[in-house]
Design a protein around this motif. Structure first.
Motif, short mmCIF file in Angstrom:
data_model
loop_
_atom_site.label_atom_id
_atom_site.label_comp_id
_atom_site.label_asym_id
_atom_site.label_seq_id
_atom_site.Cartn_x
_atom_site.Cartn_y
_atom_site.Cartn_z
N VAL A 374 95.72 3.95 106.38
CA VAL A 374 94.50 3.54 105.68
C VAL A 374 93.85 4.74 104.98
O VAL A 374 93.47 4.67 103.82
N LEU A 375 93.74 5.87 105.70
CA LEU A 375 93.13 7.07 105.12
C LEU A 375 93.93 7.57 103.93
O LEU A 375 93.38 7.88 102.87
N ASN A 376 95.26 7.65 104.08
CA ASN A 376 96.11 8.15 103.00
C ASN A 376 95.97 7.32 101.73
O ASN A 376 95.86 7.86 100.62
N LYS A 377 95.96 6.00 101.89
CA LYS A 377 95.82 5.12 100.73
C LYS A 377 94.44 5.26 100.07
O LYS A 377 94.32 5.24 98.85
N GLU A 378 93.41 5.43 100.90
CA GLU A 378 92.05 5.56 100.37
C GLU A 378 91.89 6.87 99.60
O GLU A 378 91.24 6.92 98.55
N ALA A 386 95.49 11.98 92.17
CA ALA A 386 95.60 13.44 92.17
C ALA A 386 96.11 13.96 93.51
O ALA A 386 96.86 14.93 93.58
N VAL A 387 95.68 13.30 94.60
CA VAL A 387 96.21 13.60 95.94
C VAL A 387 96.95 12.35 96.39
O VAL A 387 96.34 11.33 96.70
N SER A 388 98.26 12.41 96.40
CA SER A 388 99.05 11.23 96.72
C SER A 388 99.05 10.95 98.22
O SER A 388 98.82 11.85 99.04
N ALA A 389 99.29 9.70 98.57
CA ALA A 389 99.38 9.31 99.98
C ALA A 389 100.51 10.08 100.67
O ALA A 389 100.40 10.46 101.84
N LYS A 390 101.59 10.33 99.94
CA LYS A 390 102.74 11.06 100.49
C LYS A 390 102.34 12.50 100.83
O LYS A 390 102.69 13.03 101.90
N ALA A 391 101.59 13.15 99.93
CA ALA A 391 101.16 14.53 100.17
C ALA A 391 100.20 14.59 101.37
O ALA A 391 100.30 15.49 102.22
#
Length: 454
Positions: A374-378, A386-391
């Protein structure tokens, strides 16, 4: 005649909309299944390699683990989809409605109630309560829930009055470490663990979406202020449990709970049957206050259209199914394996093998946390990619890997946890000076979301 054709066209359009909705749902489920497989399969591979070459597991424990992995995969699939359909839109609409009301007393009361009921809904909180027999379960749960409610109000007021996050974090953590000086040493770890435990799969989606909703109205856009709510909310439980540590007699013998591994295949099925029934009831009770709040909110505000309200309802059902499967798999399937491997590895080379193994498992296991997803997607959404969920995921994996290795090192070396916490938090608070404000909120939010059921 024209009326007849008009009705016919409307029915066909409705059928097309339903078909399109079903196809989109099917594609979403496939996407979530792939993400769950990518998160869980590396953990399965690590455990199997350890089982075959270093820490052998009995067939019953191995079967228990594999069944748990399957349940976690499908649980993650349904939960992440359910959270997107229900918790996120619900949190955003509630946050928007609270801000639009422009009533400070209403915002404070609703903020506290939301923090309180969502924390009580968090399944991990019951696990924490069982770790501290010297404090009555109800007292600990209500105290922690009140702590989250109070600090969620502080977080919302910070956004409303545009207060900077770093000075607030420095002040609050100073209070935490002053209180820690008066608490028994054996109780400190439980207090700091409570901050992570209460920001889990139930709490994080709603609180983060609440922040997005408030920021969207207050700033006119989804800005940096949407982060930091989890960070501040996770301080409340730490302070609440530290205060309980000063009020109750606590000893090291009280802390910790044993895990019983299944001895036969029949015991595996029996454990899963009992566990599934227990978590079915637990998750049902956990979701009830949230569902009730949604019904009342919709009744008084009509914030959702009929179609949107049905979608939220379906999302809550997916959340219920997913969280039940996930918790059953994690607690019934994974815990006995962790306990058995811990016992075996602790006997090899004085237990020092636990440090590299913990680092490897820590790296991969955080990716399977629903709250991390949830945090990564948000973050990806708010930063416009600019900041990808993968990064974000790789960064969190690396951080948790180091933290788990350090935790095992501390246990084996036997030094006080404060030797790690004080310099660790000091470094984090100093780094805020050189970090953009958006990343300060993200960084401290990540500390709460990375420690969950897995």
């Amino acid at each position: 005649m024209l009326h007849y054709y008009h009705i016919k066209i409307e029915l066909r359009l409705e059928a097309i909309r339903v078909l399109r909705s079903r196809l989109q749902l099917r594609e979403k489920l496939k996407e979530k299944l792939v993400e769950a497989l990518q998160a869980v399969l590396p953990i399965v591979a690590i455990v199997l390699v350890l089982s075959f070459f270093i820490a052998p597991l009995s067939p019953s424990v191995l079967l228990c683990f594999l069944l748990g992995a399957v349940m976690i995969i499908f649980g993650m699939m349904f939960f992440t989809l359910g959270a997107e359909m229900s918790m996120t839109p619900m949190g955003e609409r509630v946050g928007s409605a609270m801000t639009k009301s422009r009533s400070l007393p209403k915002m404070i009361v609703i903020g506290f109630i939301l923090g309180f009921i969502i924390t009580i809904s968090e399944p991990d909180l019951q696990v924490l309560a069982n770790q501290v027999p010297s404090v009555p379960n109800l007292v600990l749960i209500l105290s922690v829930a009140a702590g989250v409610g109070a600090f969620l109000v502080i977080a919302l007021l910070r956004m409303l009055f545009s207060m900077a996050l770093p000075p607030l974090l420095v002040t609050l953590y100073a209070i935490v470490f002053v209180l820690a000086a008066f608490v028994p040493k054996d109780f400190l770890a439980v207090a700091f663990d409570s901050g992570g435990v209460t920001t889990g799969p139930m709490t994080v989606p709603f609180i983060m979406a609440l922040g997005v909703g408030v920021a969207a109205i207050h700033k006119g856009k989804k800005g940096n202020d949407s982060f930091g709510l989890v960070a501040l909310s996770s301080i409340g439980p730490v302070i609440a449990v530290l205060i309980l540590g000063m009020l109750f007699e606590v000893s090291g013998k009280d802390l910790g709970a044993s895990v019983v591994a299944p001895e036969t295949t029949r015991n595996v099925l029996k454990d899963y049957g009992a566990g599934f029934a227990e978590y079915l009831k637990e998750v049902g009770l956990a979701l009830s206050p949230i569902a009730a709040f949604f019904l009342l909110f919709q009744l008084f505000t009509r914030a959702f259209t009929k179609r949107q309200a049905i979608k939220v309802g379906v999302g809550l059902i997916y959340t219920f199914v997913g969280l039940t499967l996930f918790l059953t798999g994690a607690n019934v399937g994974f815990m006995p394996v962790g306990a058995k491997m811990g016992e075996t590895l602790a006997k090899i080379a004085g237990g020092w093998l636990l440090v590299p193994v913990g680092a490897i498992i820590g790296y991969f296991i955080v990716a399977a946390e629903p709250a991390v997803y949830v945090l990564n997607k948000e973050v990806e959404h708010t930063s416009a990619g600019a900041v990808s969920a993968k990064a974000m995921n790789r960064g969190l994996c690396a951080g948790v890997s180091f933290a788990v290795a350090l935790a095992f090192f501390r246990i084996i070396a036997g030094f006080n946890i404060m030797w790690v916490l004080v310099p660790g938090y000091a470094v984090a608070l100093i780094l805020m000076i050189f970090c953009p404000s958006m990343f300060t909120g993200i960084a401290f939010d990540s500390g709460g979301v990375a420690s969950g059921a897995m």
